[in-house]
Design a protein around this motif. Structure first.
Motif, short mmCIF file in Angstrom:
data_model
loop_
_atom_site.label_atom_id
_atom_site.label_comp_id
_atom_site.label_asym_id
_atom_site.label_seq_id
_atom_site.Cartn_x
_atom_site.Cartn_y
_atom_site.Cartn_z
N PRO A 174 23.13 -3.83 29.14
CA PRO A 174 23.11 -2.78 30.17
C PRO A 174 22.19 -3.11 31.34
N THR A 175 22.65 -2.75 32.55
CA THR A 175 21.80 -2.82 33.73
C THR A 175 21.05 -1.49 33.79
N MET A 176 19.73 -1.58 33.84
CA MET A 176 18.88 -0.40 33.78
C MET A 176 17.92 -0.39 34.95
N LEU A 199 17.79 -5.97 34.89
CA LEU A 199 17.18 -5.17 35.95
C LEU A 199 17.51 -5.80 37.30
N ARG A 200 17.63 -4.95 38.32
CA ARG A 200 17.81 -5.43 39.69
C ARG A 200 16.68 -4.88 40.54
N GLY A 201 16.03 -5.77 41.28
CA GLY A 201 14.92 -5.36 42.12
C GLY A 201 14.22 -6.56 42.70
N PHE A 202 12.90 -6.50 42.74
CA PHE A 202 12.11 -7.51 43.44
C PHE A 202 10.94 -7.98 42.60
N ARG A 219 17.16 -15.11 32.22
CA ARG A 219 18.06 -15.45 33.33
C ARG A 219 17.59 -14.74 34.58
N LEU A 220 17.57 -15.47 35.67
CA LEU A 220 17.19 -14.91 36.97
C LEU A 220 18.19 -15.41 38.00
N SER A 221 18.74 -14.51 38.79
CA SER A 221 19.67 -14.91 39.85
C SER A 221 19.50 -13.98 41.04
N LEU A 222 20.04 -14.37 42.18
CA LEU A 222 20.02 -13.51 43.34
C LEU A 222 20.95 -12.34 43.06
N ALA A 223 20.52 -11.13 43.39
CA ALA A 223 21.34 -9.94 43.14
C ALA A 223 22.47 -9.90 44.15
N ARG A 224 23.62 -9.47 43.68
CA ARG A 224 24.81 -9.37 44.56
C ARG A 224 24.81 -8.06 45.29
#
Length: 123
Positions: free
Chosen positions: A36-38, A55-58, A118-123
């Motif tokens: 899940p993305t939380m 997670l998506r953020g900075f 895993r770390l990637s640039l968020a779309r």
């Protein structure tokens, strides 16, 4: 075998090994996931030890070694990121939105962090 042929063979073997290692480093799954993305708040409030989360953020600060502070609109939390998980040749700072996935590490008292796999640039 002459010294020159031996040296050439060693060089070729080293080059092949390096190119295989580099291609493995760039290979990563990009399809759908059941993880899940939380938000940071959701993970800190309801996350269970050893739970997988995205997670998506900075990444807002480097706190020494593999330790960083991650933030989204809901809060901040500690994350642990091994250098090999950063995308090669991409500058990541506190203004680049990223997506991180990993295993939540939550102690009974106090400590809660995401061990990033895993770390990637968020779309």
């Amino acid at each position: 075998m002459t010294h020159h042929k031996t040296k050439t063979l060693k060089t070729a073997s080293l080059a092949l090994g390096m190119s295989l290692a580099m291609s493995a480093a760039f290979a990563q799954y990009a399809g759908p996931s059941s993880v899940p993305t939380m938000t940071v708040k959701q993970l800190l409030d309801t996350g269970k030890d050893d739970q997988h989360a995205t997670l998506r953020g900075f990444i807002v600060s480097h706190d020494g070694g593999e330790h960083y502070t991650f933030a989204d609109d809901t809060g901040r939390m500690k994350v642990e990121i091994d250098a090999k998980h950063f995308p090669a040749g991409v500058k990541i700072d506190d203004k680049v939105r990223v997506e991180i996935s990993g295993e939540f590490d939550k102690d009974l008292v106090g400590k809660a962090e995401l061990d990033v796999k895993r770390l990637s640039l968020a779309r």
